[in-house]
Design a protein around this motif. Structure first.
Motif, short mmCIF file in Angstrom:
data_model
loop_
_atom_site.label_atom_id
_atom_site.label_comp_id
_atom_site.label_asym_id
_atom_site.label_seq_id
_atom_site.Cartn_x
_atom_site.Cartn_y
_atom_site.Cartn_z
N UNK A 1 11.92 60.30 60.98
CA UNK A 1 11.47 59.01 60.46
C UNK A 1 12.50 57.92 60.74
N UNK A 2 13.77 58.26 60.55
CA UNK A 2 14.82 57.25 60.78
C UNK A 2 14.88 56.85 62.26
N UNK A 3 14.93 57.86 63.15
CA UNK A 3 15.05 57.56 64.59
C UNK A 3 13.84 56.78 65.09
N UNK A 4 12.65 57.20 64.68
CA UNK A 4 11.46 56.49 65.15
C UNK A 4 11.41 55.06 64.61
N UNK A 5 11.77 54.89 63.35
CA UNK A 5 11.73 53.54 62.78
C UNK A 5 12.73 52.62 63.48
N UNK A 6 13.97 53.10 63.63
CA UNK A 6 14.99 52.27 64.28
C UNK A 6 14.64 52.03 65.75
N UNK A 7 14.18 53.09 66.42
CA UNK A 7 13.85 52.95 67.84
C UNK A 7 12.75 51.94 68.09
N UNK A 8 11.68 52.00 67.32
CA UNK A 8 10.58 51.07 67.53
C UNK A 8 10.96 49.65 67.09
N UNK A 9 11.84 49.52 66.10
CA UNK A 9 12.30 48.18 65.73
C UNK A 9 13.13 47.56 66.85
N UNK A 10 13.98 48.40 67.48
CA UNK A 10 14.78 47.90 68.59
C UNK A 10 13.91 47.50 69.78
N UNK A 11 12.87 48.32 70.02
CA UNK A 11 11.98 48.01 71.14
C UNK A 11 11.16 46.76 70.88
N UNK A 12 11.01 46.40 69.61
CA UNK A 12 10.24 45.20 69.29
C UNK A 12 11.02 43.92 69.53
N UNK B 1 16.40 56.46 71.16
CA UNK B 1 16.16 56.63 69.72
C UNK B 1 14.74 57.11 69.46
N UNK B 2 13.80 56.54 70.18
CA UNK B 2 12.41 56.95 69.99
C UNK B 2 12.21 58.39 70.44
N UNK B 3 12.81 58.76 71.57
CA UNK B 3 12.69 60.14 72.06
C UNK B 3 13.30 61.12 71.07
#
Length: 277
Positions: free
Chosen positions: A118-129, A140-142
């Protein structure tokens, strides 16, 4: 107030004692030695006598009663021990510390992996946004999806482990219950035999002799049977106020002594011409 000795019967066994007594009184007309029931003393009066002397009546079957209580306690002991074992050692279907460690890992692994995902996906998608996402956003998403897969695998592993443990415990429980049931059946028969032996001894050596002596003793008062105890077998436990009587005030031994004052007389004085003779 009538005084009585304390009975050695347990509270749970008093109804059984009274049932034996009632059966004996109902069957009294069929016994020649108790055929006089109802002529001078009726059943209710005799029942009251026996209940008031229960400590002395039940002593005649004390050995059989102690054996019955012991057998009953042994029958109840396995159930109490099982409850204590279940409370003190939960999860006894495992195999020591190894099984405990496996259970901890099976519980914690899905939680930790799921949290990391949950943490990695949340941070990864926020960064990609962001308008200019950093290069490690995809990493991070991977990583997040990798932890998600690990969490799913951990959940599956925990489910399989719990199923295997439940099946093993169920099999062990079935065998244990079968063994305990066989043992309990045998012990239950022992308890039943011990209870029947106590009932028989209580009837033939305690209740019937007491009733026979009460019917044969002419000193029993039918109007007030409660304090009665047959002479020679049951000692009298009644109490009466001492009869104190005052002394006989008319006797000479208890009369109040009388006193008289000494008779003093003054000397006989006269004049010089009057000399005492």
């Amino acid at each position: 107030m009538h005084m009585n000795s304390d009975s050695h019967l347990r509270t749970e066994d008093r109804p059984e004692f009274e049932r034996v007594l009632d059966d004996a009184l109902r069957a009294a007309p069929d016994r020649p030695d108790l055929a006089a029931v109802g002529q001078r003393l009726n059943s209710e009066q005799l029942r009251t006598m026996v209940l008031n002397a229960d400590a002395l009546v039940t002593t005649a079957a004390a050995a059989e009663y102690e054996h019955f209580v012991k057998m009953r306690a042994e029958l109840r002991a396995p159930a109490a021990a099982s409850v204590r074992t279940a409370v003190l050692t939960p999860g006894r279907g495992g195999t020591g510390s190894g099984a405990g460690l496996t259970a901890v890992v099976a519980v914690l692994a899905p939680v930790l992996a799921g949290t990391a995902a949950a943490i990695f996906l949340l941070v990864g998608y926020l960064l990609k946004a962001l308008s200019a996402p950093p290069a490690f956003a995809d990493t991070m998403v991977t990583a997040g999806w990798a932890f998600a897969a690990l969490a799913a695998a951990a959940i599956l592993f925990a489910a399989i482990g719990l199923l295997i443990t439940a099946l093993r415990n169920s099999s062990n429980e079935v065998h244990r219950e079968a063994e305990e049931e066989n043992g309990d059946d045998e012990l239950s028969e022992e308890v039943a035999r011990a209870r029947d032996a106590w009932r028989h001894a209580l009837l033939e050596r305690g209740i019937v002799p007491f009733l026979r002596n009460a019917l044969a003793d002419p000193s029993a008062d039918p109007a007030a049977p409660a304090p009665y105890r047959p002479a020679g077998r049951i000692p009298s436990l009644g109490y009466s106020r001492p009869d104190f009587t005052g002394p006989d005030e008319g006797t000479a031994a208890h009369e109040r002594p009388s006193f008289t004052s000494p008779d003093f007389t003054s000397p006989d004085f006269g004049g010089p011409d009057h000399q005492p003779e």
